[in-house]
Design an enzyme around this catalytic site. Structure first.
Site, PDB file in Angstrom:
ATOM      1  N   GLU A  78      43.764 -29.650  67.240  1.00  0.00           N
ATOM      2  CA  GLU A  78      45.147 -29.348  66.815  1.00  0.00           C
ATOM      3  C   GLU A  78      45.882 -28.532  67.852  1.00  0.00           C
ATOM      4  O   GLU A  78      47.002 -28.942  68.195  1.00  0.00           O
ATOM      5  CB  GLU A  78      45.150 -28.636  65.440  1.00  0.00           C
ATOM      6  CG  GLU A  78      46.560 -28.471  64.925  1.00  0.00           C
ATOM      7  CD  GLU A  78      46.613 -27.884  63.512  1.00  0.00           C
ATOM      8  OE1 GLU A  78      45.620 -27.319  63.060  1.00  0.00           O
ATOM      9  OE2 GLU A  78      47.678 -27.996  62.896  1.00  0.00           O
ATOM     10  N   HIS A  84      46.971 -31.924  70.659  1.00  0.00           N
ATOM     11  CA  HIS A  84      47.918 -32.426  69.677  1.00  0.00           C
ATOM     12  C   HIS A  84      49.267 -31.700  69.757  1.00  0.00           C
ATOM     13  O   HIS A  84      50.317 -32.320  69.805  1.00  0.00           O
ATOM     14  CB  HIS A  84      47.294 -32.300  68.279  1.00  0.00           C
ATOM     15  CG  HIS A  84      48.292 -32.242  67.184  1.00  0.00           C
ATOM     16  ND1 HIS A  84      48.761 -31.043  66.680  1.00  0.00           N
ATOM     17  CD2 HIS A  84      48.961 -33.219  66.534  1.00  0.00           C
ATOM     18  CE1 HIS A  84      49.660 -31.303  65.742  1.00  0.00           C
ATOM     19  NE2 HIS A  84      49.794 -32.616  65.630  1.00  0.00           N
TER      20      HIS A  84
HETATM   21 CU1  CUO Z   1      51.155 -32.831  61.155  1.00  0.00          CU
HETATM   22 CU2  CUO Z   1      51.101 -33.546  64.272  1.00  0.00          CU
HETATM   23  O1  CUO Z   1      50.167 -32.409  62.870  1.00  0.00           O
HETATM   24  O2  CUO Z   1      52.305 -33.387  62.744  1.00  0.00           O
END
Ligand code: CUO
Length: 678
Positions: free
Chosen positions: A352, A367
């Site tokens: 993440e 991400h």
């Molecule tokens: Cu929910 Cu990329 O983690 O939008």
């Protein structure tokens, strides 16, 4: 010793009774009603100065860092220092959580809210901040604080599309809303999805642009913020990394099912080295700061000043290497195994990434940086000073089809890890003595309906012109409520966990998916625990009870009216202290299907809850009702030990290897009714 055991038992029973008592709705008391009203008022017209005089007066001479009581004063002291030095993000500027300095300032405010020792300090500090701190930072910090403070349990926050209608409706609607106010004519303005039918991606815009979907996604990230410091805040987020994987995986699977319903191919993963085939024109405008940037077709990624494409490729490669080697390294150079139990949770934190990432310098910020790269793709060096793109806000990200492509890229890495684990054995799948005999299910019918977004907060309060009622009318997907009945036979009484899934049966050519190829496109539609008696029993369930979803949100205007009536003693307002803001919209539980009917398969697996349960709570405790994608909050552990998505999260060789007596599958048809009457 015996009395100690008895005492222990009494304590457990008392806490169970307490847990039972807090479930469901209870009439709100006066104190709660006042708090509910005050929090809503704080969220009204946040771009303007607070027009509730009594709130303004309350903090006229209030300096939170002097008068407030905080468990830790460091955040409020720092915030006040920056505030007095006038270095904070000014009011009126655009706040993005992905912007490091914006985020760090917001965290100081959030921590001030969280560390406030009593309601008085919390509320006064919030009122103080309401007119002095950037409104985006304020609303976000306040929302996360309300979701986490004990004295805010049960308080309902306005839906994001009512706080900031600008982020959810097109510029055209905003123009018409202003006209309506100028001419003092109440209006309902029809809003179309972005683009035209000449853009095939627009065929599924009804999902990506659904305001309920965007709200769910935004609230998920407020319940599980990537910047959450669990140890410091004293609030653990059990299996947060795994939830990041699973909730987004399910969002992509659902998007893919909508694509299949519309004869579109499944979404392709994004590659940082290739052009982004489909552009996106959001057609939305910030209140101040211009239009959301648009991306033409076939655009390439570019380096930003501080995020380089090459680094993104390096992060991806290192993560792949860790997956293949079943181990990650942490900052101390130690190896942490990516095993079947914790591996996915560690990978979620790492990709993440969250504060819990084992080594952010090495595995990077794959991400989060990708969100920024996409958001800034048309103005990578800031030459044109374009505002943040839709990908730079969780409230708007799913509008861009590239959101799903990015998350498919991330999801494929999770899948790589899962595919390297051994398939479940018969012993892990079966539940000896329990057999599913039959499954009756009602008609599955979807349709479009109209929904009105209240535009009250889109328009400024003005001295000369009173507010008029303005609504944006959008089309949205819904389904007829349905019920099902599962016939089960057991050789003893058991407490059983039921996991229910839906997957497509055929691809675009009418060929059947195999059980292994369909796995990534299987969506969870319910999960719950029930008692099964010895002999035959029937388990009934309604679609509205699904653990995936939450019902429609009430409008803020209506809620405020009801709170006022309750405060006047004219009505009782019920409050559910477990209620979650996070949850997939009930309307979207089923994919659209096709008007001539589209074949799907439903699956259920029944397992022994006694063997997988984690908490000492009543077996049917529902954790606020949207456990499947939103996990648990409020200090509980995730209630079972099984992997999220079990048993579809691992490879399946064949139907014969997979299906056991405690499972059942059935063909169903989803029909889209285009003649549905509103
Ligand atoms: Cu929910 Cu990329 O983690 O939008």
């Amino acid at each position: 010793m015996k009395w100690l055991l008895t005492l222990g038992l009494l304590v457990v029973l008392a806490s169970l009774a307490q847990a039972k008592l807090t479930r469901g709705s209870v009439p709100a008391d006066h104190e709660f009603l006042v708090r509910q009203r005050d929090i809503i008022r704080l969220c009204m017209k946040v771009h303007q100065h607070n027009h509730y005089e009594e709130q303004v007066d309350l903090v006229k001479d209030y300096d939170p860092s002097v008068a407030g009581k905080f468990k830790d004063v460091t955040p409020i002291k720092k915030l006040m220092k920056y505030y007095n030095a006038k270095t904070l993000l000014p009011r009126g500027d655009i706040f993005s959580l992905f912007h490091k300095e914006h985020r760090e300032e917001m965290i100081l405010l959030f921590e001030s809210f969280l560390f406030a020792q009593d309601w008085d300090t919390f509320f006064k500090t919030a009122v103080w901040a309401r007119d002095r701190i950037n409104e985006g930072q304020f609303v976000y910090a306040l929302s996360v604080a309300v979701l986490h403070r004990d004295d805010c349990k049960g308080i309902i926050l306005p839906p994001a599309y009512e706080i900031y209608p600008h982020l959810f409706v097109t510029s055209e609607v905003i123009d018409s809303a202003y006209k309506a106010k100028m001419t003092q004519t109440p209006a309902t303005i029809y809003m179309n999805f972005t683009g035209t039918v000449r853009n095939p991606e627009q065929w599924v815009a009804y999902l990506g642009e659904d305001v309920g979907l965007n709200s769910h996604h935004a609230h998920w990230h407020m319940d599980f913020p990537f910047w959450w410091k669990a140890a410091e805040y004293g609030i653990e987020k059990d299996r947060k990394g795994e939830l990041f994987y699973y909730m987004h995986h399910q969002m992509i699977a659902r998007y893919d099912l909508e694509r299949l319903s519309n004869w579109l191919p499944f979404v392709e993963p994004l590659s940082f080295e290739e052009k982004i085939e489909h552009g996106f024109y959001p057609q939305t405008t910030y209140r101040v700061g211009g239009e959301f940037p648009a991306r033409p077709d076939n655009f390439h990624f570019h380096d930003l000043e501080d995020i380089k494409i090459k680094d993104m490729l390096d992060y991806t490669r290192r993560i792949k290497e860790a997956i293949v080697k079943h181990t990650v390294i942490n900052k101390n150079g130690e190896h942490i195994p990516l095993d079947a139990v914790h591996g996915i949770d560690i990978l979620g934190d790492l990709m993440e990434p969250s504060v819990e990432s084992p080594h952010e310098d090495y595995y990077g910020s794959l991400h989060n940086y990708a969100h920024i790269l996409l958001g800034k793709v048309t103005d990578p060096l800031g030459k044109f000073d374009l505002p943040p793109g839709v990908m730079e806000h969780f409230e708007t990200a799913t509008r861009d089809p590239a959101f799903f492509r990015l998350h498919k890229h991330i999801d494929n890495l999770f899948k790589m890890h899962k595919d390297l684990l051994p398939p479940y054995t018969k012993a892990e799948l079966e539940f000896p003595g329990v057999k599913v005999l039959d499954w009756e299910i009602g008609n599955l019918v979807t349709y479009y309906e109209e929904f009105d977004i209240d535009m009250l907060n889109a328009l400024d309060n003005t001295v000369d012109l009173p507010n008029v009622e303005v609504k944006a009318r959008v089309q949205r997907l819904n389904h007829e409520p349905f019920t099902w009945a599962l016939h089960v036979e057991s050789d003893k009484e058991v407490t059983a966990a039921f996991r229910v899934f839906l997957g497509p049966k055929q691809d675009w050519y009418g060929s059947d998916f195999t059980i292994n190829t369909v796995r990534p496109y299987v969506i969870e539609i319910d999960k719950f625990v029930a008692k099964v008696v010895a002999g035959k029993s029937v388990i009934h369930r309604k679609s509205s009870e699904s653990s995936v979803t939450i019902p429609d949100r009430e409008t803020t205007t209506l809620l405020l009216d009801r709170v006022d009536l309750a405060l006047d003693g004219k009505e009782t307002l019920n409050v559910n202290k477990d209620e979650r803001h996070c949850g997939y919209p009930d309307r979207l539980l089923l994919p659209k299907g096709r008007k001539q009917g589209m074949p799907y398969q439903i699956y259920v697996i029944v397992t022994d809850f006694e063997k997988e349960k984690v908490n000492d709570l009543p077996y049917d405790y529902d954790y606020g009702g949207s456990l499947s994608y939103c996990g648990v909050v409020g200090g509980h552990k995730y209630p079972d030990t099984k992997a999220m998505g079990f048993p579809f999260d691992r490879r399946i060789y064949s139907r014969e290897d997979f299906f056991t007596d405690n499972m059942y599958t059935k063909d169903v048809t989803i029909t889209f009714n285009e003649n549905h009457k509103h």
